[in-house]
Write a protein that holds these residues in place. Sequence first.
Motif: not given
Lengths: 144, 144, 77
Positions: A25, B17-18, B20-22, B24-26, B34-35, B37-39, B41, C14, C16
């Motif tokens: 990133s 964005s960094l 957000r991916v951190i 997400s990876s964590f 899916f929900d 993670l998206s919440d 982020k 679902i 990720v």
Amino acid sequence: MKNEVVVQFPSLSEYESLARVIVSSFMLPYDPTFDELSDVKTVVSEAVTNAIIHGYEYQPGIVELRLAIVAGILTIVIKDNGQGIDNIEQVKEPLFTTKPECERSGMGFTIMEQFMDRCHIESTPGKGTVVTLEKMLVSVAMGV
Amino acid sequence: MKNEVVVQFPSLSEYESLARVIVSSFMLPYDPTFDELSDVKTVVSEAVTNAIIHGYEYQPGIVELRLAIVAGILTIVIKDNGQGIDNIEQVKEPLFTTKPECERSGMGFTIMEQFMDRCHIESTPGKGTVVTLEKMLVSVAMGV
Amino acid sequence: IGEIQRFLRDDGVIKVSRTLKEIAVKVHHQRERIMKSTGKVPSIHELAVQLDLTTEQIIEAEEAVRRPQSIYESIYE
Ligand SMILES: Nc1ncnc2c1ncn2[C@@H]1O[C@H](COP(=O)(O)OP(=O)(O)O)[C@@H](O)[C@H]1O
Ligand SMILES: Nc1ncnc2c1ncn2[C@@H]1O[C@H](COP(=O)(O)OP(=O)(O)O)[C@@H](O)[C@H]1O
Ligand SMILES: [Mg+2]
Ligand SMILES: [Mg+2]
């Protein structure tokens, strides 16, 4: 360092992935190619794994990752406060490993030197190790 | 905190964005939906953006992000050393914004409260703001 | 992808890991296609634009397929 990102994470192999996505990133604004990115991720994996298994020998500790890009040169610093390295010239040799029982390849530093433009190791036995990696980013170099 | 990840990055929107991916990876090893993670982020974006535009008002500064998961509860701390908040109750109100000219929606904190199980703001005017967000992870709760 | 995401969102539970794996497959195919036709390795941005994905999604997907768990899934699915 200007525009530096600093990350501290526990010395657990599950965070290797975190280190990889962080560097990905971080490089994104410089429009890396797939291959550039994959090389850099590989060296980050090698250095982080080294900190965890050699530096801390799987004991709890903190690994620090620092990232900066200045004038098109990406600098990655990976630091541990683990056991350190006695003979730096020796560990850089291809196939040299102090953990042959772990199915390690002894190629970590060789890969880092190969994939990056600079690989510098500083270490104090009993105190820890700092690996500094540098790479000139192609896309930036080409003025893309 | 146990198994905590700490990240410091410059107060520039390119690092949103960094962050957000951190996160997400964590979260990924906990196999989030899916929900979920998206919440998460989304709230990280809101809090990081707040630190950059309100805390530092686009001036150079360091944003700190801390992540931990203990007993299935994800804790996210976003900290800035910016100008701070005078009236915390007021800024939490839906549609309240001190930057109406920026096309901000005034819904940042409302979203954080909605998407997370806990949203706690600590702030000292002139010193900075610490936002602590907590969420019970469904996947962990369900023992998936 | 937007469609898939909407579908997955409706479902709610679902994982990720599954979505990311699908993205990784698309990215892989597109990358091969570009390399065959242009002889060059595409940048992450180019791939994102071509596949209507965010660069963030590509980074996440690439990493997700590395995980042992994902390998397990791809073998047994
Ligand atoms: N962070 C570190 N702390 C202490 N020793 C290290 C560290 N990194 C590497 N080493 C030493 O350098 C050797 C060579 O490393 P490397 O080339 O990565 O091969 P491998 O990890 O497969 O052994 C290791 O076996 C270890 O003895
Ligand atoms: N980190 C911060 N530092 C200082 N003030 C903040 C911070 N975060 C939020 N605020 C204040 O809280 C208000 C409401 O925030 P928010 O709900 O995110 O709406 P918006 O960002 O759209 O204004 C902001 O307008 C600002 O005055
Ligand atoms: Mg090694
Ligand atoms: Mg806001």
